[in-house]
Design an enzyme around this catalytic site. Structure first.
Site, mmCIF file in Angstrom:
data_model
loop_
_atom_site.group_PDB
_atom_site.id
_atom_site.type_symbol
_atom_site.label_atom_id
_atom_site.label_comp_id
_atom_site.label_asym_id
_atom_site.label_seq_id
_atom_site.Cartn_x
_atom_site.Cartn_y
_atom_site.Cartn_z
ATOM 1 N N PRO A 97 0.812 -1.224 0.000
ATOM 2 C CA PRO A 97 0.000 0.000 0.000
ATOM 3 C C PRO A 97 0.843 1.270 0.000
ATOM 4 O O PRO A 97 0.326 2.357 -0.239
ATOM 5 C CB PRO A 97 -0.816 -0.094 1.299
ATOM 6 C CG PRO A 97 -0.605 -1.462 1.836
ATOM 7 C CD PRO A 97 0.641 -2.009 1.223
ATOM 8 N N GLU A 124 2.769 -9.485 9.079
ATOM 9 C CA GLU A 124 2.606 -8.041 9.316
ATOM 10 C C GLU A 124 3.435 -7.215 8.346
ATOM 11 O O GLU A 124 3.210 -6.012 8.195
ATOM 12 C CB GLU A 124 2.992 -7.690 10.755
ATOM 13 C CG GLU A 124 2.067 -8.275 11.810
ATOM 14 C CD GLU A 124 0.603 -7.907 11.590
ATOM 15 O OE1 GLU A 124 0.319 -6.694 11.495
ATOM 16 O OE2 GLU A 124 -0.232 -8.822 11.496
ATOM 17 N N ARG A 162 -3.222 -8.904 -20.600
ATOM 18 C CA ARG A 162 -4.300 -8.716 -21.571
ATOM 19 C C ARG A 162 -3.956 -7.660 -22.613
ATOM 20 O O ARG A 162 -4.609 -7.569 -23.648
ATOM 21 C CB ARG A 162 -5.623 -8.391 -20.871
ATOM 22 C CG ARG A 162 -5.614 -7.114 -20.091
ATOM 23 C CD ARG A 162 -6.858 -6.978 -19.247
ATOM 24 N NE ARG A 162 -8.070 -6.914 -20.056
ATOM 25 C CZ ARG A 162 -8.433 -5.852 -20.774
ATOM 26 N NH1 ARG A 162 -7.697 -4.757 -20.768
ATOM 27 N NH2 ARG A 162 -9.523 -5.885 -21.489
ATOM 28 N N ASP A 177 -10.209 1.493 -32.552
ATOM 29 C CA ASP A 177 -11.219 2.535 -32.409
ATOM 30 C C ASP A 177 -10.706 3.655 -31.505
ATOM 31 O O ASP A 177 -10.561 3.471 -30.306
ATOM 32 C CB ASP A 177 -12.490 1.909 -31.809
ATOM 33 C CG ASP A 177 -13.589 2.944 -31.604
ATOM 34 O OD1 ASP A 177 -13.373 4.127 -31.936
ATOM 35 O OD2 ASP A 177 -14.658 2.546 -31.115
HETATM 36 C C1 9WO Z 1 2.024 -3.116 4.294
HETATM 37 C C2 9WO Z 1 1.981 -1.772 4.560
HETATM 38 C C3 9WO Z 1 1.060 -0.948 5.224
HETATM 39 C C4 9WO Z 1 1.318 0.421 5.285
HETATM 40 C C5 9WO Z 1 2.455 0.943 4.702
HETATM 41 C C6 9WO Z 1 3.357 0.104 4.034
HETATM 42 C C7 9WO Z 1 3.106 -1.229 3.981
HETATM 43 N N1 9WO Z 1 3.809 -2.231 3.394
HETATM 44 C C8 9WO Z 1 3.167 -3.340 3.593
HETATM 45 C C9 9WO Z 1 3.629 -4.593 3.090
HETATM 46 O O1 9WO Z 1 4.594 -4.682 2.371
HETATM 47 N N2 9WO Z 1 2.904 -5.669 3.482
HETATM 48 C C10 9WO Z 1 3.181 -6.998 3.051
HETATM 49 C C11 9WO Z 1 2.250 -7.367 1.912
HETATM 50 C C12 9WO Z 1 2.913 -7.941 4.182
HETATM 51 C C13 9WO Z 1 1.488 -7.829 4.682
HETATM 52 C C14 9WO Z 1 0.518 -8.039 3.534
HETATM 53 N N3 9WO Z 1 0.880 -7.277 2.385
HETATM 54 C C15 9WO Z 1 0.014 -6.458 1.754
HETATM 55 C C16 9WO Z 1 0.118 -5.905 0.485
HETATM 56 N N4 9WO Z 1 -1.131 -6.057 2.262
HETATM 57 N N5 9WO Z 1 -1.755 -5.254 1.405
HETATM 58 C C17 9WO Z 1 -1.029 -5.157 0.303
HETATM 59 C C18 9WO Z 1 -1.423 -4.384 -0.824
HETATM 60 C C19 9WO Z 1 -0.745 -4.487 -2.010
HETATM 61 C C20 9WO Z 1 -1.153 -3.701 -3.095
HETATM 62 N N6 9WO Z 1 -2.211 -2.862 -2.988
HETATM 63 C C21 9WO Z 1 -2.883 -2.773 -1.846
HETATM 64 C C22 9WO Z 1 -2.510 -3.520 -0.740
#
Ligand code: 9WO
Length: 268
Positions: A97, A124, A162, A177
């Site tokens: 994120p 986490e 795709r 188009d």
């Molecule tokens: C989580 C996170 C939260 C706030 C700021 C930075 C951050 N990095 C991560 C992260 O790398 N998390 C890992 C992947 C481990 C926990 C689950 N992960 C994850 C990826 N949760 N949500 C995403 C994600 C990926 C792409 N778009 C939205 C959410």
């Protein structure tokens, strides 16, 4: 195009590999997928990939070393397979994120590349030292949290594959188009199919008229109305990209005028 996935859940990727448009393209050899499990790069009997966070707090953190070893193995495999141009190794991409938000323009850019090494986190999070040392870019799909990066990676792959040449047939694509809403960044017009009357509701007559020019004009009008109503930011973007014709601008002016009337409400 080749995607290498570093993931604790390689089986998840059967969905994008085997189903639908991306599955057909994979079967035809237009792209390949290789999953690598960090557990296979551990050296203890429990195949440990996570540990407790320094500083305390809930949950577990993915350890840097199994991920680093996985990336090194992937790089070697891609070199051996000559998967990338000699001067340009594939980027290591983390789904997170905190990344740059993915969109259609980025999907188009990726579609012209040789692929990527996608790192899918769990628990986490991931030891920041791995991210700092190995990750070239972080990509987000939006402002929400997932349980892991895998679904994000699959969304990314689907959006890119795709667009590869030859993946969509003519019937699906309409790339030729120049008023295709997908190409001009507008929302698509509504779709209808048989029966002509469903549940006492007729499909729009114009779509049954066989008059292709009028049908195109009707679709463009619906697309402009819907986009102006739901996503006015996309209208501005299309205008800046030079994708709106004088006729589109006239239609938008009329839509704005009608909208202003609506806002004023009935005559009091
Ligand atoms: C989580 C996170 C939260 C706030 C700021 C930075 C951050 N990095 C991560 C992260 O790398 N998390 C890992 C992947 C481990 C926990 C689950 N992960 C994850 C990826 N949760 N949500 C995403 C994600 C990926 C792409 N778009 C939205 C959410």
């Amino acid at each position: 195009m080749r995607f290498d996935l570093i993931t604790l859940f390689p089986e998840m990727f059967a969905a994008v590999r085997d189903q639908g448009v991306s599955g057909r393209a994979h079967q035809r050899g237009l792209w390949s997928l290789h999953a690598w499990n960090p557990r296979d790069f551990t050296h203890d009997v429990h195949r440990t990939v996570d540990d407790r966070p320094f500083g305390g707090g809930p949950g577990m953190v993915m350890m840097a070393e199994p991920l680093a070893q996985a990336v090194q193995a992937v790089r070697a495999a891609r070199r051996q397979a000559k998967a990338d141009p000699a001067d340009q190794a594939a980027p290591v991409v983390l789904l997170s994120p905190a990344g740059q938000v993915h969109d259609q323009a980025r999907a188009r850019r990726w579609a012209g590349s040789a692929g990527a090494i996608l790192v899918c986190g769990r628990y986490e999070g991931i030891d920041q030292r791995f991210i700092d040392r190995y990750v070239d870019q972080e990509v987000s799909l939006g402002d929400f949290v997932l349980s892991g990066g895998e679904l994000g990676a699959m969304v990314l792959i689907d959006s890119i594959v795709r667009l590869l040449p030859g993946v969509l047939h003519d019937a699906e694509s309409a790339e030729q188009d120049s008023f295709n809403p997908a190409l001009t960044g507008l929302l698509d017009s509504p779709h209808y199919t048989r029966p002509e009357v469903w549940d006492e509701t007729a499909a729009p007559d114009i779509l049954l008229s066989g008059h292709h020019a009028r049908i195109s004009a009707w679709r463009r009008q619906r697309s402009l109305e819907l986009t102006a109503d739901r996503r006015p930011d996309l209208i501005d973007r299309a205008r800046r990209a030079g994708d709106l014709s004088p006729r589109d601008e006239a239609a938008l002016a009329a839509i704005r005028a009608a909208g202003a009337d609506d806002e004023a409400g009935p005559v009091r």
